[in-house]
Write a protein that holds these residues in place. Structure first.
Motif, PDB file in Angstrom:
ATOM      1  N   GLU A 343      20.343  26.147  61.324  1.00  0.00           N
ATOM      2  CA  GLU A 343      21.318  27.071  60.973  1.00  0.00           C
ATOM      3  C   GLU A 343      21.229  27.629  59.807  1.00  0.00           C
ATOM      4  OE1 GLU A 343      26.286  26.764  60.743  1.00  0.00           O
ATOM      5  OE2 GLU A 343      25.070  25.040  60.927  1.00  0.00           O
ATOM      6  N   ILE A 344      21.561  29.039  59.806  1.00  0.00           N
ATOM      7  CA  ILE A 344      21.395  29.972  58.603  1.00  0.00           C
ATOM      8  C   ILE A 344      22.906  30.026  57.958  1.00  0.00           C
ATOM      9  CG2 ILE A 344      21.319  32.197  57.482  1.00  0.00           C
ATOM     10  CD1 ILE A 344      18.696  31.166  58.785  1.00  0.00           C
ATOM     11  N   ILE A 375      19.546  30.444  52.721  1.00  0.00           N
ATOM     12  CA  ILE A 375      19.894  29.078  52.712  1.00  0.00           C
ATOM     13  C   ILE A 375      20.201  28.568  54.209  1.00  0.00           C
ATOM     14  CG2 ILE A 375      21.483  27.477  51.585  1.00  0.00           C
ATOM     15  CD1 ILE A 375      19.987  28.996  49.612  1.00  0.00           C
ATOM     16  N   TYR A 376      19.433  27.538  54.533  1.00  0.00           N
ATOM     17  CA  TYR A 376      19.756  27.150  55.822  1.00  0.00           C
ATOM     18  C   TYR A 376      19.331  25.511  55.946  1.00  0.00           C
ATOM     19  CZ  TYR A 376      14.544  26.943  55.588  1.00  0.00           C
ATOM     20  OH  TYR A 376      13.287  26.557  55.140  1.00  0.00           O
ATOM     21  N   ALA A 386      16.121  26.190  50.524  1.00  0.00           N
ATOM     22  CA  ALA A 386      15.977  27.572  50.162  1.00  0.00           C
ATOM     23  C   ALA A 386      14.900  28.415  50.635  1.00  0.00           C
ATOM     24  CB  ALA A 386      16.484  27.479  48.848  1.00  0.00           C
ATOM     25  N   LEU A 387      14.955  29.594  51.068  1.00  0.00           N
ATOM     26  CA  LEU A 387      13.717  30.530  51.407  1.00  0.00           C
ATOM     27  C   LEU A 387      13.910  31.816  50.673  1.00  0.00           C
ATOM     28  CD1 LEU A 387      11.208  31.055  53.107  1.00  0.00           C
ATOM     29  CD2 LEU A 387      12.673  32.130  54.812  1.00  0.00           C
ATOM     30  N   ASP A 388      12.940  32.241  49.771  1.00  0.00           N
ATOM     31  CA  ASP A 388      13.053  33.271  49.123  1.00  0.00           C
ATOM     32  C   ASP A 388      11.985  34.237  50.072  1.00  0.00           C
ATOM     33  OD1 ASP A 388      14.601  32.522  47.242  1.00  0.00           O
ATOM     34  OD2 ASP A 388      13.056  32.150  45.627  1.00  0.00           O
ATOM     35  N   VAL A 389      12.370  35.497  50.350  1.00  0.00           N
ATOM     36  CA  VAL A 389      11.978  36.480  51.311  1.00  0.00           C
ATOM     37  C   VAL A 389      12.078  37.700  50.387  1.00  0.00           C
ATOM     38  CG1 VAL A 389      11.927  37.593  53.363  1.00  0.00           C
ATOM     39  CG2 VAL A 389      12.969  35.578  53.166  1.00  0.00           C
ATOM     40  N   ASP A 390      10.521  38.289  50.320  1.00  0.00           N
ATOM     41  CA  ASP A 390      10.571  39.575  49.826  1.00  0.00           C
ATOM     42  C   ASP A 390      10.432  40.805  50.776  1.00  0.00           C
ATOM     43  OD1 ASP A 390       9.812  38.997  47.301  1.00  0.00           O
ATOM     44  OD2 ASP A 390       7.908  38.156  47.705  1.00  0.00           O
ATOM     45  N   VAL A 429      15.578  38.800  58.225  1.00  0.00           N
ATOM     46  CA  VAL A 429      16.399  38.879  57.218  1.00  0.00           C
ATOM     47  C   VAL A 429      16.541  40.461  57.077  1.00  0.00           C
ATOM     48  CG1 VAL A 429      16.286  38.668  54.697  1.00  0.00           C
ATOM     49  CG2 VAL A 429      15.135  37.072  56.021  1.00  0.00           C
ATOM     50  N   GLU A 430      17.779  40.941  56.762  1.00  0.00           N
ATOM     51  CA  GLU A 430      18.004  42.224  56.421  1.00  0.00           C
ATOM     52  C   GLU A 430      18.741  42.470  55.130  1.00  0.00           C
ATOM     53  OE1 GLU A 430      18.908  44.021  60.931  1.00  0.00           O
ATOM     54  OE2 GLU A 430      20.565  43.473  59.859  1.00  0.00           O
TER      55      GLU A 430
END
Length: 509
Positions: A343-344, A375-376, A386-390, A429-430
């Motif tokens: 779940e997000i 965060i999921y 936690a996932l950091d997305v560029d 991700v948007e």
């Protein structure tokens, strides 16, 4: 004799000096072990990123990275096309005789020539030759009073200027300290040999009552280990932020922050006996904040007649045009977690960095990256990750008056972000990215800074009182005295001037 007429006080970033340099690189480049070997190179996209600029006496030191993005045919079954990225450190000292600590400096660097050749077919080793050029510009904040309304009766020439006027500025310091532990692949530390640092990703945001400035300090610590090996290097990045109180700051103003000095210290943290794996890091960041507003003014550039005129030749950053644009950026990623995402919980926009700008005839191009933190929860465990997305972005903004020879400044801000589960365990991700650009042209103008009239010839000028007029202001404007005006107007009450009232003023022409 005082200056007469109406003057406008400008606070401008004056260009004090410019210098250019060339830096030739010839070195071996290696891809990461996880990147497949290169069979043949398809394309190469170089980019220079400026991390820090420091002004010293007589010179400017800048540090950054040469980022190489290459597409190639990999030595794998099926020969797929693969993309890899390599970052090489850059550092150069540019001689500028006028440079002094405390001045503001900007550096624009680009790659003029580049060649990247694999050592042999199916190899991760490549040979690079490149020519990197840099343009350094020194500026300082200066106050300038320019004539915008001459005394009556003078013939003048004027020019309309559109410039960024500095409304307010402030200098501040931010101290940060943190304990860090050496990575597991590094040997224990016996003694710190030296510590270098650079300040990067400095940005500012308007808050209530002031400006929040934040950035990152990258530490490069050289240390001796408890063995006979040479000196080791380890890097740490410390985020920092500091609130600067500035009166009258409101959204919509131009905000610029410049970190012009960073002082650092690193030492081994005592814990039992040396060697240790823990470090104590400290940094003191000196920075400047400038709040500006673009204004248009009709300034006097020449005066005819019997007058004493003072002129000043100044370099100005004339604003050619401004543009804003918002665009939705989307990317799908696979989190490196096992079990997969269940779940997000949230998606938070963290920051945006402009990496590259370019100007075509009538068009401005802006490229950069936004960072979103997702965060999921993981499936079956309930654990939160936690996932950091560029999210790379590339925007084109039409600006009819823009020319390739103009200068450009660009800011990017993530407005909001969202994330959702996609197919095959991916996370979509948007982020809504807002980009603002300002194009300027460096021009040299001669402006009138003072007009003095000759001695009075005994004439009286009939003048009608306007709102805000006082005898003191009229005396200054017409280069006379309050006493002389009162003598020419028997019975006048200097504290009760009425709008529309007609008086006589001793005239000097």
């Amino acid at each position: 004799m005082s200056c007469v007429g109406k003057y406008l006080l400008l606070k401008l970033n004056q260009v004090l000096a410019e210098a250019s340099s060339s830096h030739r690189l010839e070195r071996e480049v290696r891809l990461r072990a996880e990147d497949p070997e290169v069979e043949s190179l398809l394309s190469l996209r170089p980019e220079v990123r400026i991390d820090s600029v420091q002004v010293l006496a007589g010179r400017v030191l800048w540090e950054g990275q040469l980022v190489l993005k290459l597409d190639y045919v990999a030595c794998c079954p099926g020969k797929p096309v693969y993309t890899a990225r390599v970052s090489l450190p850059l550092a150069e000292v540019v001689e500028v005789a006028e440079a002094r600590p405390g001045m503001a400096a900007s550096v624009a660097a680009e790659v003029k020539e580049i060649s990247l050749r694999p050592e042999k077919t199916c190899s991760r080793k490549l040979y690079l030759t490149a020519l990197v050029t840099a343009q350094v510009k020194l500026t300082a904040l200066k106050e300038l009073e320019v004539l915008v309304e001459p005394p009556p009766g003078l013939k003048v020439t004027t020019k309309k200027l559109k410039v960024e006027n500095v409304v307010s500025s402030a200098r501040a310091q931010c101290f940060l300290a943190r304990e860090e532990r050496l990575p597991i692949d590094k040997p224990s530390l016996r003694e710190v040999v030296s510590t270098l640092a650079s300040c990067k990703n400095v940005r500012a945001e308007v808050k209530r009552g002031g400006v929040m400035v934040c950035g990152e300090v990258e530490f490069r610590v050289l240390y001796a280990a408890d063995d006979a090996s040479p000196v080791y290097e380890v890097r740490f990045t410390l985020p920092w932020e500091h609130f600067v109180t500035i009166e009258g700051v409101v959204p919509g103003l131009e905000i610029r922050a410049l970190a012009d000095k960073v002082t650092v210290k690193a030492k081994a943290k005592p814990k039992g006996r040396i060697p240790t794996r823990e470090l104590e890091l400290e940094a003191l960041v000196d920075f400047q904040v400038m709040v500006g507003k673009v204004i248009e003014a009709e300034v006097v550039t020449g005066v005819e007649g019997e007058t004493e005129v003072t002129k000043l030749r100044v370099w100005l950053e004339q604003v050619v045009g401004e543009k804003e644009k918002e665009e939705l950026i989307r990317r799908e990623v696979v989190p490196t977690v096992d079990p997969p995402v269940e779940e997000i919980l949230a998606a938070e926009p963290m920051l945006a960095v402009v990496r590259e700008t370019d100007i075509l005839d009538g068009m401005v191009l802006v490229k950069g990256e936004g960072l979103v933190r997702v965060i999921y929860t993981a499936k079956g465990t309930g654990k939160v990750h936690a996932l950091d997305v560029d999210l790379p972005f590339s925007l084109a903004l039409p600006l009819p008056s823009a020319k390739p020879e103009h200068q450009i400044s660009a800011q990017a801000e993530p407005v909001y972000a969202r994330a959702k589960l996609a197919e095959k365990g991916k996370v979509a991700v948007e982020v809504l990215m807002a980009v603002k650009v300002k194009v300027t042209e460096r021009v040299q103008e001669e402006v009138v800074t003072c007009v003095r009239l000759p001695a009075a010839k005994g004439r009286l000028l009939k003048y009608t009182i306007s709102p805000g007029d006082t005898l003191y202001r009229l005396a200054q404007r017409f280069s006379t005295t309050v006493e002389a005006i009162m003598a020419a107007n028997p019975g006048i009450d200097p504290y009760n001037l009425q709008v529309g009232q007609v008086i006589f003023i001793p005239c000097r022409f």
